[in-house]
Every structure is written in C-alpha cells, then in structure tokens.
Design an enzyme around this catalytic site. Structure first.
Site, PDB file in Angstrom:
ATOM      1  CG  HIS A 173      -5.819  19.684  -5.710  1.00  0.00           C
ATOM      2  ND1 HIS A 173      -7.193  19.660  -5.629  1.00  0.00           N
ATOM      3  CD2 HIS A 173      -5.447  20.954  -5.396  1.00  0.00           C
ATOM      4  CE1 HIS A 173      -7.643  20.862  -5.300  1.00  0.00           C
ATOM      5  NE2 HIS A 173      -6.600  21.664  -5.146  1.00  0.00           N
ATOM      6  CB  SER A 294       6.950 -10.117  -1.567  1.00  0.00           C
ATOM      7  OG  SER A 294       6.276 -11.072  -2.364  1.00  0.00           O
ATOM      8  CE  LYS A 300       6.291  -5.007  -3.354  1.00  0.00           C
ATOM      9  NZ  LYS A 300       4.981  -5.637  -3.416  1.00  0.00           N
ATOM     10  CD  GLU A 307       1.533  -1.730   3.278  1.00  0.00           C
ATOM     11  OE1 GLU A 307       0.633  -2.244   2.612  1.00  0.00           O
ATOM     12  OE2 GLU A 307       2.676  -2.218   3.371  1.00  0.00           O
TER      13      GLU A 307
END
Ligand code: ARG
Length: 476
Positions: A173, A294, A300, A307
């Site tokens: 979970h 970024s 970043k 991804e």
C-alpha cells in the site's frame, strides 16, 4: 468537368490502370486519394527481406512441381537475388503507386528478368504471402526481443549481486511494511522478465506453421509439395486449414500481448525508480547520462528515461487493443482490415527495441543510497511483525500476539520511541512472556534473517535466488 475526370484512366496523377495487378478487369484507374489510403508500402517495406526469402522458396517449389522449367527457376531466383541486393543497398526504386512491398518486388523482378517474372505468382496470393512474411518477421523479432530481455535481466542481476546485504523498507500500500534487501527487490524484476522471455518464446512456437499454399483462401490449385516447402522455410508444420492460414493473426496478437505485459513490468520498474529518486525517498540517484534538466528550474534533475519507459507502456497496450479490435467481427477469410495489423506491430517492436537498449546502461549507472535505505528500513515499526512472531514462538496464538504488539506500537507512538527503545519492564506490561532477547528479535538484521524460506528476503535465501537467476540468464 467531374464526369470527364472520372473517365480518365489515371485521374489526378495516380498509377496507370495497366500497372495495377488487377488492371485488366478495371476500366478506370484508382483515385490518388484512394491509392494513398489503401497503400501500405510506407510501412510494409520493412518486410522486404522476408518477402524475398518467401518468393525464392516459392519459385523453387513451383519448379519442383513442374510449373517452372529449371532455367526459368534459375532466372527468377537470380532476379530475386538482384532485387534483394538493390533493397539491401538502398538503391531499390520503390514506387508508392504499386501499393505494397509484394507488388514492388514482383514488378521489379519483371523489369529485371522480363515476362518470365510473371510466372512467380502462380498459385499464390498476397493473402498467403503476407501471412508468411509476418510469420518470418515475427520469428526474427522474437529472437531479438528475447535477447534484449536477457540483457536487462543481466543488468539487474549485476546490481543484485552487489546488494544482497543491503536493507531497505519493503512496502505494501506504499506504506513501509517489513525490511527486505535491495537484491530481493531487483530480482523480483528478473523473474518477471523471465516469464516475459517465455511468453515471447511461446508466441514464436505458435507461428511455426507454413501459411503459404493457402493461396487466396481455398488452397492452391497446383500440386506444390507444401511439406517440403515448410521444411525449406524452417517451419515445423503446414497450416492445416487454408482459411485459417490467411486470416490467422494469433501469433502477432500474442506478440503484442507479450509486449504489453513486458511493458507493464518495465513501467513498474521505472515507477519504483522514479519514486526512489525523489527527495522524499532519496534511495537512488540517476546518472546525469540518463537524466535531463529543466529549462526554468536550475536545480532540477529529472528521471526522463525512466518516466518515458513508464509512459511507453501506454502505446504497447494500445497496439494490442488496436489489432484485437480490427480483427474482431471479420468474416472469414482475408479482409483488408487486416492490413491495419502492421503499424501497431512495428510500433511495438520499435518501442521494445528502444526500451531494451536503454535499460541496461541506465540500470548499470544508478547510484543506490544504501545508507538512506538502511536507515529507513529501521523506522516506522517495520519489525513489529517480528515482535508478534516472538510471542508466537512462545506459544501465544498469532491473533493475540498481533493485538499485544498493536498496543505496544500505539504506546511507542505516544512516547515517541522506536520498538527497541522500550525497556523490558515497559514491554512486560503488555505481556509477561517478553524477555531480554525480545529486543534482538526486532533488529532489521534479525527480521531479514528470519525470512529464510525459498523466495524469502533473508540474505541466504536471496543468494539462492540469485544463483537461480544466473542459471536462467545463462540460457538463451
Ligand atoms: N497489404 C495487405 C495486408 O497487409 C497484403 C494482402 C493484400 N491482399 C489483398 N487482396 N489486398 O494485409
């Protein structure tokens, strides 16, 4: 104006009627919009190696059946070799108006060897021809994908070998549940990918029947020795039903299904890693070589590769659903709808190739923050089950032990203490069965060591799994 242009044999620049394979029966050429709409050359051209192999084998089979003289056969085979050379060299004069790869190859053959080239299509149809090309293509692709999966498994096994003793929290979970070791987590993916490898192998086995000889739908009318032809092309059997042979895309669908499932596995691996790369987890750092920055936020570092691996599962699922849907409700046998099988198939193949190329180096370059993992593994009462198990070993029914330790955890929470931060006196208020050794049972190491069953996370058990994984990936 309209009726005049409709009467022209070649309206608005389309192929001349006489150039179509069926031109003789038609009085009018194709409209260019229709020609563009129905043409498949833009994508089926990648099947050319298999189309040529199939045609060479068919020419030889025709000769064996007495339908080509030996010299006609030799002329055609030589011509096909010349076509193959042009295709391989990139000098083949592709003509989009000739619809597909089959027509392009056949027309070029005729240009090179003359009228005798027109004998090649005797007793054959593009319907059994495309079924053959796709099966030969699948055979090649399945071998490549399986090798690629093995490469990812090898990269995971290498990282697992370094981390058999590295604890981290295991989650259910997405809540910290029980300590595990990092190798155990990585090996979970190795065994998933092993099933993927098996699935791709299965779909290859199912494609192992020769569809050629089915012709358009009813079977060829010439006495071709299909058993010999099957052998020649490396098939285990001849398709036992001509209608099925030209309209069966099961192997292709199984490939797409296997690709979708593998894509789901890759996506979960990528999801774990992107989560672990957050500041909140801080369990892993991606190498600069597999991350991007970024355009606005200078600090970043984004795990783009992971991804996109996760995101590409979407198209792998879509390709499966797309072909399943195109096939659904098609009356037997061949229908043009089936031409829609190719772009999804090729897209899944290209997507898998890309994922399988990028994952091994990306995995090899990950920096695991085992210090942070170790610390997290000891937090949040992750060994509470072990304290309950301690009471069970002293004869307490598990349900009661669970309740006792539940109260211990609640107490620790209000006191702001870890499980092993309670003294024996405090513990005994919950059960007189607690002894001095209770605190030894709730260390991360003891918790890990206790799970020594096959498939458990004890380092010794993980070493056995690692050995098994190594034998699996030693096999092609
Ligand atoms: N381009 C077709 C396909 O991909 C090949 C078979 C065509 N047969 C036909 N009669 N149009 O399925």
């Amino acid at each position: 104006m309209k009726s005049r242009s409709r009467k022209r044999a070649t309206p608005r620049g389309g192929a001349a009627r006489s150039e179509k394979l069926w031109g003789a029966r038609f009085t009018q050429g194709a409209d260019p919009t229709a020609e563009r709409f129905t043409g498949s050359l833009a994508f089926d051209r990648r099947l050319w190696p298999h189309d040529v192999v199939g045609s060479v084998a068919w020419a030889k089979a025709l000769a064996k059946a007495g339908l080509l003289s030996p010299s006609e056969r030799d002329t055609i085979v030589k011509g096909l070799e010349a076509v193959r050379s042009e295709l391989a060299a990139g000098t083949f004069p592709f003509r989009a108006e000739l619809e597909d790869i089959h027509t392009n190859v056949e027309r070029r053959l005729q240009e090179l060897v003359g009228d005798v080239g027109g004998k090649l299509h005797t007793g054959r149809s593009r319907n059994d021809q495309i079924a053959l090309d796709e099966r030969l293509y699948l055979r090649e692709v399945v071998a490549r994908v399986r090798a690629g999966l093995r490469g990812v498994q090898a990269a995971l096994v290498a990282r697992a070998a370094e981390t058999v003793e590295a604890p981290l929290p295991g989650y259910t979970h997405l809540q910290r549940a029980q300590p595990i070791v990092l190798a155990h987590h990585l090996l979970a993916y190795v065994f998933m990918l092993q099933r993927d490898r098996e699935r791709f192998g299965d779909c290859g086995a199912r494609a192992d029947a020769l569809p050629l000889g089915a012709a358009a739908l009813a079977g060829t009318a010439f006495p071709i020795d299909l058993e010999a032809l099957a052998k020649d092309l490396g098939f285990a059997a001849v398709s036992p039903n001509s209608l099925d042979a030209v309209s069966d895309r099961d192997a292709l669908l199984e490939f797409l299904a296997a690709a979708a499932i593998a894509g789901m596995h890759f996506s979960r691996l990528a999801a774990d890693l992107t989560l672990w790369a957050t500041a909140e987890f801080g369990f892993v750092e991606f190498s600069d070589a597999f991350a991007t920055g970024s355009s606005i936020m200078p600090q970043k570092k984004n795990p783009d590769v992971a991804e996109l691996v996760r995101g590409k599962s979407g198209r792998l699922y879509g390709n499966l659903v797309s072909v399943l849907t195109a096939m659904k409700g098609l009356p037997l046998a061949y229908n043009s709808d089936m031409q829609e099988d190719k772009e999804p198939l090729f897209d899944s193949v290209d997507t898998l190739d890309a994922i399988l190329a990028v994952l091994p180096p990306m995995l090899a370059s990950l920096v695991f923050r085992t210090d942070r993992m170790r610390r997290a593994a000891a937090e949040n009462f992750a060994t509470a089950t072990d304290l309950a198990d301690y009471l069970v070993r002293k004869g307490v029914p598990f349900r009661q032990a669970h309740a006792i330790v539940g109260r211990v955890v609640r107490f620790c929470e209000t006191e702001g203490k870890p499980l092993d931060g309670l003294g024996l006196v405090a513990l005994r208020r919950f059960s007189p069965l607690f002894d001095d050794d209770a605190k030894d049972a709730v260390t991360v190491e003891a918790s890990l060591r206790a799970r020594a069953v096959t498939g458990g996370t004890a380092p010794d058990a993980v070493r056995r799994s690692l050995a098994l994984a190594r034998t699996l990936i030693a096999r092609p």
